[in-house]
Motif scaffolding. Structure first.
Motif, PDB file in Angstrom:
ATOM      1  N   ALA A  81      21.164  14.485  50.624  1.00 17.30           N
ATOM      2  CA  ALA A  81      22.613  14.320  50.754  1.00 17.30           C
ATOM      3  C   ALA A  81      23.109  13.155  49.916  1.00 17.30           C
ATOM      4  O   ALA A  81      24.183  13.226  49.294  1.00 17.30           O
ATOM      5  CB  ALA A  81      22.994  14.113  52.224  1.00 17.30           C
ATOM      6  N   LEU A  82      22.331  12.074  49.843  1.00 12.92           N
ATOM      7  CA  LEU A  82      22.708  10.926  49.018  1.00 12.92           C
ATOM      8  C   LEU A  82      22.648  11.269  47.532  1.00 12.92           C
ATOM      9  O   LEU A  82      23.526  10.874  46.758  1.00 12.92           O
ATOM     10  CB  LEU A  82      21.796   9.736  49.329  1.00 12.92           C
ATOM     11  CG  LEU A  82      21.948   9.123  50.731  1.00 12.92           C
ATOM     12  CD1 LEU A  82      20.910   8.023  50.947  1.00 12.92           C
ATOM     13  CD2 LEU A  82      23.355   8.567  50.931  1.00 12.92           C
ATOM     14  N   ARG A  85      25.609  13.494  46.843  1.00 12.91           N
ATOM     15  CA  ARG A  85      26.836  12.700  46.768  1.00 12.91           C
ATOM     16  C   ARG A  85      26.991  12.054  45.401  1.00 12.91           C
ATOM     17  O   ARG A  85      28.084  12.059  44.815  1.00 12.91           O
ATOM     18  CB  ARG A  85      26.839  11.623  47.859  1.00 12.91           C
ATOM     19  CG  ARG A  85      28.068  10.726  47.869  1.00 12.91           C
ATOM     20  CD  ARG A  85      28.025   9.764  49.056  1.00 12.91           C
ATOM     21  NE  ARG A  85      29.240   8.960  49.115  1.00 12.91           N
ATOM     22  CZ  ARG A  85      29.355   7.737  48.581  1.00 12.91           C
ATOM     23  NH1 ARG A  85      28.308   7.176  47.960  1.00 12.91           N
ATOM     24  NH2 ARG A  85      30.488   7.065  48.673  1.00 12.91           N
ATOM     25  N   TYR A  86      25.895  11.492  44.869  1.00  8.22           N
ATOM     26  CA  TYR A  86      25.967  10.865  43.551  1.00  8.22           C
ATOM     27  C   TYR A  86      26.339  11.895  42.486  1.00  8.22           C
ATOM     28  O   TYR A  86      27.217  11.646  41.650  1.00  8.22           O
ATOM     29  CB  TYR A  86      24.625  10.218  43.200  1.00  8.22           C
ATOM     30  CG  TYR A  86      24.629   9.591  41.820  1.00  8.22           C
ATOM     31  CD1 TYR A  86      25.087   8.294  41.635  1.00  8.22           C
ATOM     32  CD2 TYR A  86      24.220  10.303  40.700  1.00  8.22           C
ATOM     33  CE1 TYR A  86      25.133   7.721  40.373  1.00  8.22           C
ATOM     34  CE2 TYR A  86      24.259   9.743  39.430  1.00  8.22           C
ATOM     35  CZ  TYR A  86      24.712   8.454  39.275  1.00  8.22           C
ATOM     36  OH  TYR A  86      24.771   7.904  38.016  1.00  8.22           O
ATOM     37  N   LYS A  89      30.002  13.037  42.589  1.00 10.13           N
ATOM     38  CA  LYS A  89      30.944  12.008  42.167  1.00 10.13           C
ATOM     39  C   LYS A  89      30.848  11.691  40.670  1.00 10.13           C
ATOM     40  O   LYS A  89      31.826  11.241  40.072  1.00 10.13           O
ATOM     41  CB  LYS A  89      30.721  10.720  42.970  1.00 10.13           C
ATOM     42  CG  LYS A  89      31.266  10.780  44.398  1.00 10.13           C
ATOM     43  CD  LYS A  89      31.043   9.469  45.111  1.00 10.13           C
ATOM     44  CE  LYS A  89      31.805   9.405  46.423  1.00 10.13           C
ATOM     45  NZ  LYS A  89      33.261   9.274  46.245  1.00 10.13           N
ATOM     46  N   GLN A 124      23.519   5.125  45.337  1.00 11.71           N
ATOM     47  CA  GLN A 124      24.799   4.737  45.958  1.00 11.71           C
ATOM     48  C   GLN A 124      25.258   3.380  45.413  1.00 11.71           C
ATOM     49  O   GLN A 124      26.449   3.138  45.243  1.00 11.71           O
ATOM     50  CB  GLN A 124      24.667   4.684  47.479  1.00 11.71           C
ATOM     51  CG  GLN A 124      24.030   5.917  48.114  1.00 11.71           C
ATOM     52  CD  GLN A 124      24.545   7.218  47.549  1.00 11.71           C
ATOM     53  OE1 GLN A 124      25.741   7.518  47.642  1.00 11.71           O
ATOM     54  NE2 GLN A 124      23.655   8.021  46.974  1.00 11.71           N
TER      55      GLN A 124
END
Length: 337
Positions: A81-82, A85-86, A89, A124
């Motif tokens: 998930a991390l 997300r990166y 974005k 992140q």
């Protein structure tokens, strides 16, 4: 354009779910037995040494009655998930970027469970650095320290806190500092022995001059080609402060590659540090993938960079350990088998 990106995000989400199933429900790989043994036997934070963050996660999950497989399913979801997300974005085509990640990086990353989670946290921090808001570098440093409690090698990424974010680092000053760093490191390294624990760990991942120079060469070639790609798009980049999002992207990838030169000395210490090169290539390949979706004259050059280094990542990192990584990713899965 907006609808095509939404469709790309939807396809990337399907990729995410497929990778979560492959990772979370995998029941054997090259490192699985060691991780599971630690899960059941290391029941105090002291037994985890400096990596107390990962130890805390293990202890809490184990004492709550969660099986190791359940713990792996949870950690795999958080980690992916991390990464997701990166990519959402920072990329123009999340699906194509996720495919490149799935092919070049994921089949080894899922084996290196601690390193993978730490890298996802580091990503992140890179998002925060790129946004360049108040206290960005402080927040980035905090995330690097958090990642280091998962895997101590993440401390190496603290070097990026020193890179400028809205302009290219002055090249003459940078290379002067770099030469001084190399000289000082060499002098200290030959004058003082490594701590016993560090030396033993390095010996476990022994290296040779041949492989060290090979890693340095690949790193330098990747830097040179990225620099050529950047300056082919914006020749005046060194002379301006960047405010447009595209100029910031070009500055960011160039500075990141320049500051990664401080990793070169580590290639002579232990083979394990070649993982840092994988991290830099992650950013470089995604940058080139992004650039393919913009109007420019360097499509062939960018595609060649992706092909060359994707091939390098597959044949240097994945093929030699395929029996412990790629193959069990598909044939040692509780859902498929």
């Amino acid at each position: 354009m907006r609808h095509s990106r939404q469709f790309s995000i939807y396809l990337a989400l399907l990729m995410f779910l497929a990778m979560w199933i492959l990772y979370g429900w995998n029941y054997w790989n090259g490192d699985r037995e060691g991780y599971e043994l630690y899960y059941h036997t290391r029941d105090t934070l002291a037994s985890w040494g400096g990596e107390i963050g990962y130890g805390y996660l293990n202890i809490v999950a184990s004492q709550s009655g969660l099986s190791y497989q359940g713990f792996q399913i949870l950690i795999s979801f958080i980690t992916l998930a991390l990464v997701f997300r990166y990519i959402i974005k920072r990329t123009i085509s999340p699906f194509f970027s996720f495919v490149m990640y799935a092919v070049c990086f994921f089949p080894l990353d899922f084996v290196l469970m601690r390193n993978f989670l730490a890298f996802a946290i580091f990503l992140q921090g890179m998002l925060i650095l790129f946004e360049d808001k108040p206290y960005s570098k402080l927040k980035y440093s905090a995330l690097i320290l958090l990642a280091a409690t998962i895997h101590q090698s993440s401390l190496m990424y603290i070097v990026f806190v020193f890179m400028p974010l809205n302009r290219v680092v002055p090249l003459r000053s940078f290379f002067l500092i770099f030469i001084l760093f190399i000289s000082s490191y060499t002098l200290v390294r030959f004058s003082l022995p490594l701590p016993e624990g560090v030396a033993k760990h390095f010996d476990y991942y022994n290296t040779s001059l041949r492989s060290s120079f090979a890693n340095v060469s690949v790193h330098l070639v990747s830097l040179l080609l990225i620099a050529l790609a950047v300056f082919a798009e914006r020749k005046s980049l060194c002379k301006i402060e960047c405010f447009s999002s595209r100029d910031k992207e070009l500055v960011f990838i160039l500075n990141l590659n320049l500051f990664s030169l401080f990793f070169l000395v580590l290639y002579f210490e232990s083979e394990i540090f070649v993982r840092l090169l994988r991290s830099i290539l992650f950013f470089s390949i995604l940058h080139c993938v992004n650039s393919l979706f913009l109007l420019r004259r360097t499509y062939l050059f960018l595609a060649t960079f992706i092909l060359v280094f994707a091939t390098y990542l597959v044949f240097f990192f994945l093929v030699p350990v395929a029996g412990n990584s790629v193959i069990p990713l598909f044939n040692r899965n509780l859902i498929f088998n």
